[in-house]
Write a protein that holds these residues in place. Sequence first.
Motif, short mmCIF file in Angstrom:
data_model
loop_
_atom_site.label_atom_id
_atom_site.label_comp_id
_atom_site.label_asym_id
_atom_site.label_seq_id
_atom_site.Cartn_x
_atom_site.Cartn_y
_atom_site.Cartn_z
N ILE A 1 24.14 -14.93 -12.23
CA ILE A 1 24.11 -13.80 -13.16
C ILE A 1 22.81 -13.88 -13.93
CG2 ILE A 1 25.24 -12.65 -15.10
CD1 ILE A 1 27.82 -14.20 -14.34
N VAL A 2 21.98 -12.85 -13.81
CA VAL A 2 20.75 -12.76 -14.59
C VAL A 2 20.89 -11.53 -15.48
CG1 VAL A 2 18.24 -12.59 -14.53
CG2 VAL A 2 19.44 -13.79 -12.70
N SER A 3 20.83 -11.74 -16.78
CA SER A 3 21.17 -10.66 -17.71
C SER A 3 20.06 -10.41 -18.72
CB SER A 3 22.46 -11.00 -18.45
OG SER A 3 22.77 -9.99 -19.41
N GLN B 1 27.69 -18.36 -12.01
CA GLN B 1 27.05 -19.05 -13.13
C GLN B 1 26.04 -18.13 -13.80
OE1 GLN B 1 25.63 -22.67 -10.87
NE2 GLN B 1 26.56 -23.74 -12.60
N PHE B 2 26.03 -18.18 -15.14
CA PHE B 2 24.99 -17.43 -15.85
C PHE B 2 23.68 -18.17 -15.64
CE2 PHE B 2 22.44 -15.73 -19.19
CZ PHE B 2 22.92 -14.45 -19.41
N ALA B 3 22.81 -17.61 -14.79
CA ALA B 3 21.60 -18.32 -14.38
C ALA B 3 20.50 -18.24 -15.42
CB ALA B 3 21.09 -17.74 -13.06
N GLY B 4 20.46 -17.13 -16.16
CA GLY B 4 19.40 -17.01 -17.16
C GLY B 4 19.36 -15.63 -17.78
N GLY B 5 18.82 -15.58 -18.98
CA GLY B 5 18.58 -14.30 -19.65
C GLY B 5 17.11 -13.97 -19.58
N VAL B 6 16.81 -12.68 -19.58
CA VAL B 6 15.41 -12.23 -19.58
C VAL B 6 15.16 -11.43 -20.84
CG1 VAL B 6 15.37 -12.17 -17.06
CG2 VAL B 6 15.83 -10.06 -18.32
N ALA C 1 14.99 -18.02 -13.65
CA ALA C 1 16.45 -18.10 -13.65
C ALA C 1 17.00 -18.46 -12.28
CB ALA C 1 17.04 -16.78 -14.13
N LEU C 2 16.33 -17.97 -11.23
CA LEU C 2 16.79 -18.19 -9.87
C LEU C 2 16.19 -19.45 -9.23
CD1 LEU C 2 16.53 -14.48 -8.68
CD2 LEU C 2 18.64 -15.73 -9.18
N SER C 3 15.29 -20.12 -9.93
CA SER C 3 14.50 -21.19 -9.34
C SER C 3 15.29 -22.46 -9.05
CB SER C 3 13.31 -21.54 -10.25
OG SER C 3 13.78 -22.12 -11.48
N HIS C 4 16.51 -22.58 -9.60
CA HIS C 4 17.26 -23.81 -9.44
C HIS C 4 17.81 -23.99 -8.03
CE1 HIS C 4 17.42 -22.89 -13.80
NE2 HIS C 4 17.13 -24.18 -13.86
N ASN C 5 17.73 -22.93 -7.24
CA ASN C 5 18.12 -23.01 -5.82
C ASN C 5 19.60 -23.37 -5.66
OD1 ASN C 5 17.21 -22.47 -3.26
ND2 ASN C 5 16.71 -24.59 -2.78
N MET C 6 20.38 -22.99 -6.65
CA MET C 6 21.83 -23.24 -6.63
C MET C 6 22.60 -22.06 -6.04
SD MET C 6 23.20 -26.10 -8.01
CE MET C 6 24.78 -25.56 -8.66
N PHE C 7 21.92 -20.94 -5.79
CA PHE C 7 22.64 -19.68 -5.65
C PHE C 7 22.59 -19.09 -4.24
CE2 PHE C 7 20.84 -20.00 -9.98
CZ PHE C 7 22.03 -20.24 -10.65
N ASP C 8 23.64 -18.34 -3.92
CA ASP C 8 23.75 -17.67 -2.63
C ASP C 8 23.61 -16.16 -2.76
OD1 ASP C 8 24.56 -20.07 -0.98
OD2 ASP C 8 26.11 -20.09 -2.53
N ALA C 9 23.64 -15.64 -3.96
CA ALA C 9 23.51 -14.20 -4.21
C ALA C 9 23.26 -14.01 -5.70
CB ALA C 9 24.76 -13.45 -3.77
N MET C 10 22.87 -12.79 -6.07
CA MET C 10 22.50 -12.55 -7.47
C MET C 10 23.01 -11.20 -7.96
SD MET C 10 18.44 -12.32 -6.61
CE MET C 10 17.89 -11.49 -5.11
N PRO D 1 29.67 -11.19 -18.28
CA PRO D 1 29.82 -12.46 -17.56
C PRO D 1 31.28 -12.87 -17.36
CG PRO D 1 27.99 -12.60 -19.06
CD PRO D 1 28.67 -11.31 -19.36
N ASP D 2 32.13 -12.62 -18.36
CA ASP D 2 33.54 -12.98 -18.22
C ASP D 2 34.22 -12.13 -17.14
OD1 ASP D 2 33.34 -14.93 -20.16
OD2 ASP D 2 34.06 -13.64 -21.78
N ILE D 3 33.90 -10.83 -17.10
CA ILE D 3 34.47 -9.96 -16.07
C ILE D 3 34.02 -10.44 -14.69
CG2 ILE D 3 34.45 -7.61 -15.13
CD1 ILE D 3 34.03 -6.61 -18.01
N ILE D 4 32.74 -10.78 -14.59
CA ILE D 4 32.18 -11.20 -13.31
C ILE D 4 32.78 -12.53 -12.86
CG2 ILE D 4 30.05 -12.01 -12.21
CD1 ILE D 4 28.60 -9.87 -14.01
N ARG D 5 32.84 -13.50 -13.78
CA ARG D 5 33.39 -14.81 -13.41
C ARG D 5 34.82 -14.67 -12.89
NH1 ARG D 5 31.07 -16.35 -18.50
NH2 ARG D 5 29.08 -17.44 -18.22
N GLN D 6 35.63 -13.86 -13.57
CA GLN D 6 37.00 -13.68 -13.15
C GLN D 6 37.08 -13.03 -11.78
OE1 GLN D 6 39.89 -14.69 -14.45
NE2 GLN D 6 41.05 -13.68 -12.79
N ALA D 7 36.28 -11.98 -11.56
CA ALA D 7 36.31 -11.28 -10.28
C ALA D 7 35.83 -12.18 -9.14
CB ALA D 7 35.43 -10.02 -10.36
#
Length: 607
Positions: free
Chosen positions: A70-72, A103-108, A139-148, A88-94
């Motif tokens: 999640i980049v917000s 995961q909340f990856a970062g704010g801009v 925010a995406l640089s941690h290479n933990m993610f499969d989609a955004m 983020p809470d709606i997204i995490r639940q879904a």
Amino acid sequence: MHATVQSVTQRIIERSRPTRDAYLTRLRSLKSQSPQRGVLSCGNLAHGFAACTQPEKDVLRLMNKANIAIVSAYNDMLSAHQPYAGYPDIIRQAVSEMGSVAQFAGGVPAMCDGVTQGQPGMELSLFSRDTIAMSTAIALSHNMFDAMLLLGICDKIVPGMLIGALSFGHLPGILIPAGPMPTGIPNKEKQRIRQLYAEGKVGKDELLESESKSYHSPGTCTFYGTANSNQLLVEVMGLHVPGAAFVHPNTPLRDALTAEAAQQIVRLSAPNGGELGLGEMVDEKTIVNALVALLCTGGSTNHTMHWVAIARAAGIVIDWNDFDELSSAVPSLTRIYPNGQADVNAFHEAGGTPFLIRELLSAGLLHDDVETVMGKGLAQYAQMPTLQNESLMWSPAVEKSLDDSVLRPASEPFAPDGGLKALQGNLGRGVIKVSAVAHEHWVVEAPAVVFEDQDDLADAFKRGELEKDFIAVVRFQGPKSNGMPELHKLTPYLGVLQDRGFKVALVTDGRMSGASGKVPAAIHVYPEAANGGTLAKIQNGDLVRLDALAGTLELKVGEEELAQRPLAEVDLSPRHVNFGRELFGALRQNAGNPEQGAAVFWSGVDE
């Protein structure tokens, strides 16, 4: 397909082949590492999920489940972004319901141009886009993610997030909007009060009351400026859930659309069998679709820079000739303020983006054979979402516009063209939006009155020095000068003079924003004054001709005299300090020209 749309698309494909091929080669290399966190060491991975719950850690240890970034751009300063607080809470639940993790990856950063308009902070506005792009990448640089999932709406924020996300274009991505605020006072009334204030006929209390009734609640400002242009273009690119752009915030339907986007991005992820990343979905046809949508709705002039930069981030090269040629073939199908009196709520209620997409597809003006976040084909975006028994459903767009003063079919347009033109002449190259300009004002030839600061024009107006035909030349407003601020503050003054019967126009190396209106304005002119452009040689009283019919911008001074004239010298140093401006010197120095997107990333590539 319409012949012009087809030929422009093919030209872009051929022009972009080397850069697009190189971009896609990069994506293929990155994609081969999927799932991304699989390449992390045990220490890396432990850091990456240290703050997660134990069930989430158990999921992330497996390599067959998705981790969604999640980049917000949430903050309380932007009414459009304040609703993101609970997303983020709606997204995490879904996402959890799909057996995956978000995961909340970062704010801009996200600045409000409405707050900074006419203020020193506006000189950071354009470069905030590139800052947001870099922040998205971090925010995406941690290479933990499969989609955004990208949570952003307003002016520079959506372009910045897309540029940054396209650097990770091997991952699928969906943008999630928050929707416009309800309609406030009529735009015509807001404009009337602004002009009365400019004339000194009402005071600040009356003006503030008017503005507060216009901008009055959470949600996007309702006029069709850059923020709402962003939303429409992204939807036509197939990067939203269908029909999501203009649903009000804090409603059950909005929350359902957010949850659906969260679950759809899980389906698109590689661990769930997804094969396409954002960078593959955003191709030449997708970009052309965005330009067509911009032109047929009279959208923001800022996108003659922003979508150039977005395209470049995907290895695609477009220029103002593409905009101009498409504009000649694409009819105007909407009248949304400032191109009319209605707002985006009226547009949505009349049939909105689904109706518009269907009409453009039926006229051969959009490419249907594109990849979207919902699968192959844009036709599925000609549907409007509803909630039925708490279930999200889609139904076909209305057959007829429910208000043909706001939205029309392609067979009965408001105008035969899109109202955006490229300008070329000895003053340089620029653009003009004429969709809100009466035809009698498309050509203005008048003496120049030269300003180096927008406040100087306001002062001259108040002194009564502008009661005449003239072309205001507001120079040293380009990216290298002071960050290319919007000059929307000038609109009431020039509008008053036009209403009094004077022939007036604006020529500038600055911007006028999505609120470009009834006064003809040649904007984004380059070479800019600070870069040795002819703008720096204009003198008060020189005859200038702005001809939107012929597409020309001319200084009526002989070549020999012009060659002998010195460039005006202006001390720009006061504009480079305070309000954080001293931190942006490197961006000012390295900015490309507006037709390159005024970006720092590809400056000089096509000079």
